[in-house]
Scaffold this motif. Structure first.
Motif, short mmCIF file in Angstrom:
data_model
loop_
_atom_site.label_atom_id
_atom_site.label_comp_id
_atom_site.label_asym_id
_atom_site.label_seq_id
_atom_site.Cartn_x
_atom_site.Cartn_y
_atom_site.Cartn_z
N LEU A 106 0.70 -1.30 0.11
CA LEU A 106 0.39 0.10 0.29
C LEU A 106 0.53 0.89 -0.45
O LEU A 106 0.36 2.26 -0.59
N GLU A 107 1.84 1.26 0.98
CA GLU A 107 3.42 2.95 0.73
C GLU A 107 3.32 2.47 0.18
O GLU A 107 3.83 3.60 -0.58
N ALA A 108 4.30 1.29 -0.89
CA ALA A 108 4.30 1.52 -3.04
C ALA A 108 3.54 2.18 -3.30
O ALA A 108 4.03 2.67 -4.47
N VAL A 109 2.48 2.17 -3.40
CA VAL A 109 0.96 2.82 -4.56
C VAL A 109 0.90 4.27 -3.81
O VAL A 109 1.27 4.93 -4.78
N LEU A 110 0.89 4.30 -2.68
CA LEU A 110 0.98 5.91 -2.15
C LEU A 110 2.40 7.17 -3.29
O LEU A 110 1.58 7.95 -3.29
N ALA A 111 3.86 5.90 -2.64
CA ALA A 111 4.75 6.66 -3.23
C ALA A 111 4.73 7.28 -4.45
O ALA A 111 5.65 8.62 -4.44
N GLU A 112 4.01 6.90 -5.18
CA GLU A 112 3.74 6.26 -6.87
C GLU A 112 2.75 7.52 -7.63
O GLU A 112 2.99 9.20 -7.47
N ARG A 113 1.93 7.39 -6.50
CA ARG A 113 0.27 8.27 -6.78
C ARG A 113 0.69 9.87 -6.68
O ARG A 113 0.39 10.69 -6.80
N TRP A 141 5.10 7.29 6.45
CA TRP A 141 5.70 6.01 6.62
C TRP A 141 5.79 4.71 7.48
O TRP A 141 6.24 4.78 8.52
N LYS A 142 5.20 4.26 7.54
CA LYS A 142 4.41 2.98 8.87
C LYS A 142 5.75 2.15 9.15
O LYS A 142 5.84 1.21 10.16
N LEU A 143 5.24 1.55 7.29
CA LEU A 143 6.49 0.35 7.32
C LEU A 143 7.81 0.64 7.92
O LEU A 143 7.49 -0.87 8.86
N PRO A 144 8.68 1.11 8.62
CA PRO A 144 9.99 1.32 9.36
C PRO A 144 9.54 1.14 10.85
O PRO A 144 10.41 0.38 11.52
N TRP A 145 8.61 1.08 11.06
CA TRP A 145 7.88 1.44 12.13
C TRP A 145 8.02 -0.03 12.82
O TRP A 145 7.73 -0.98 14.21
N LEU A 146 6.89 -0.61 11.89
CA LEU A 146 6.19 -2.39 11.78
C LEU A 146 8.08 -3.01 11.82
O LEU A 146 7.90 -4.29 12.78
N ALA A 147 8.27 -2.08 10.70
CA ALA A 147 9.98 -3.31 10.79
C ALA A 147 11.25 -3.32 11.83
O ALA A 147 10.83 -4.33 12.38
N GLU A 148 11.19 -2.41 12.98
CA GLU A 148 11.50 -2.08 14.41
C GLU A 148 10.72 -2.85 14.89
O GLU A 148 11.86 -3.93 15.66
N ALA A 171 -5.55 8.17 -3.60
CA ALA A 171 -4.34 8.18 -2.26
C ALA A 171 -4.54 9.41 -1.47
O ALA A 171 -4.24 8.43 -0.36
N LEU A 172 -4.94 10.15 -1.84
CA LEU A 172 -4.74 11.23 -0.07
C LEU A 172 -6.23 10.54 0.90
O LEU A 172 -5.86 10.56 2.23
N GLY A 173 -6.62 9.50 0.25
CA GLY A 173 -8.17 9.45 1.15
C GLY A 173 -7.81 7.77 2.22
O GLY A 173 -7.61 7.64 3.39
N ALA A 174 -6.57 6.96 1.32
CA ALA A 174 -6.19 6.28 1.60
C ALA A 174 -4.80 6.24 3.18
O ALA A 174 -5.14 6.19 3.78
N LEU A 175 -4.34 7.13 3.01
CA LEU A 175 -3.27 8.65 3.47
C LEU A 175 -4.25 9.02 4.72
O LEU A 175 -3.69 8.35 6.37
N TYR A 176 -5.68 9.04 4.51
CA TYR A 176 -6.28 9.30 5.67
C TYR A 176 -6.36 8.00 6.68
O TYR A 176 -6.30 8.33 8.37
N VAL A 177 -6.82 7.23 6.07
CA VAL A 177 -6.75 5.38 6.87
C VAL A 177 -5.67 5.63 7.71
O VAL A 177 -5.40 5.43 9.24
N LEU A 178 -4.47 5.70 7.60
CA LEU A 178 -3.18 5.77 8.17
C LEU A 178 -3.11 6.40 8.93
O LEU A 178 -2.23 6.03 9.76
N GLU A 179 -3.36 7.34 8.78
CA GLU A 179 -2.73 8.55 9.59
C GLU A 179 -4.49 8.88 10.80
O GLU A 179 -3.46 8.46 11.85
N GLY A 180 -4.81 8.27 9.85
CA GLY A 180 -6.07 7.97 11.34
C GLY A 180 -5.98 6.89 12.01
O GLY A 180 -6.34 6.90 13.66
N SER A 181 -5.34 6.22 11.59
CA SER A 181 -4.78 4.90 13.14
C SER A 181 -3.84 5.24 13.64
O SER A 181 -4.03 4.55 14.86
N THR A 182 -2.93 6.63 12.86
CA THR A 182 -2.21 6.59 14.98
C THR A 182 -3.07 7.16 15.61
O THR A 182 -2.89 7.74 17.19
N LEU A 183 -4.28 7.83 15.89
CA LEU A 183 -5.05 8.57 17.43
C LEU A 183 -5.71 7.09 17.43
O LEU A 183 -5.35 7.14 19.19
N GLY A 184 -6.42 6.18 16.84
CA GLY A 184 -6.93 4.72 18.08
C GLY A 184 -5.79 4.15 18.12
O GLY A 184 -5.80 3.50 19.17
#
Length: 205
Positions: free
Chosen positions: A54-61, A75-82, A112-125
């Motif tokens: 998903l982040e690969a698609v967002l980076a392109e769009r 980007w959340k992938l580095p956090w998950l990797a850690e 793509a901004l709608g998708a980013l809304y979901v990923l950013e909203g997840s930081t609140l929850g």
């Protein structure tokens, strides 16, 4: 061109994605008092398999908007990797984790901004989940919960900055349905992927 207050667009997103959001939340079992360390690890592995494509698609769009959106910080992938490395993974095993084969297509910037809304909203929850995990695994070597800690004390400011950027980039109300569609598709992909990889999710939910 009509202006659209960021709060209005965010409220529209919240209202139009509510059922999608609720279905996705029901497949997240991290708040269970019976959560095991292996269950926590499996959930992070599933998130890694979702975020990687998903982040690969967002980076392109969103390539031309990376600076304005501060994508390098988001980007959340580095956090998950850690977090996963703290649970025993190395780069080779991370590379072998199953990944979502068909991420949302997100055909344009608004989606793509709608998708980013979901990923950013997840930081609140994620702050509520963080508090539970910290208590639940007290005294257990599980790492720093980097993914759920997200931006730390800057979670609120980063969310506000995203909302402001969304206003600047989508000032025309005619773009709102495309932003909403991108968010809905992302919530649906999240739910479907966790159902696929989490065999313990009840089928009636």
């Amino acid at each position: 061109m009509f202006s659209l207050e960021p709060r209005t667009l965010l409220q529209t997103l919240k209202a139009e994605t509510r059922p999608h959001h609720e279905r996705a939340e029901r497949v997240v079992r991290l708040m269970s008092p019976d959560l095991t360390l292996s269950g926590y690890r499996r959930h992070l592995e599933a998130l890694y398999g979702l975020h990687a494509p998903l982040e690969a698609v967002l980076a392109e769009r969103l390539e031309g908007l990376a600076s304005e959106l501060r994508l390098a910080e988001r980007w959340k992938l580095p956090w998950l990797a850690e977090d996963l490395r703290a649970l025993g993974h190395d780069e080779a095993s991370l590379a072998r984790l199953p990944r979502l084969a068909d991420p949302p297509s997100l055909p344009g910037g608004p989606e793509a901004l709608g998708a980013l809304y979901v990923l950013e909203g997840s930081t609140l929850g994620g702050q509520l989940i963080l508090r539970h995990l910290t208590r639940h695994f007290e005294g257990v070597s599980v790492g720093r919960f980097v993914y759920f800690r997200a931006y730390g004390e800057a979670v609120g400011p980063m969310w506000k900055a995203f909302g402001e950027a969304l206003l600047r980039l989508c000032p025309d109300p005619a773009l709102a349905p495309r932003v909403v569609r991108g968010a809905q598709d992302t919530f649906d992909a999240f739910e479907a992927w966790l159902r696929e990889v989490h065999v313990d999710v009840p089928s009636h939910l």
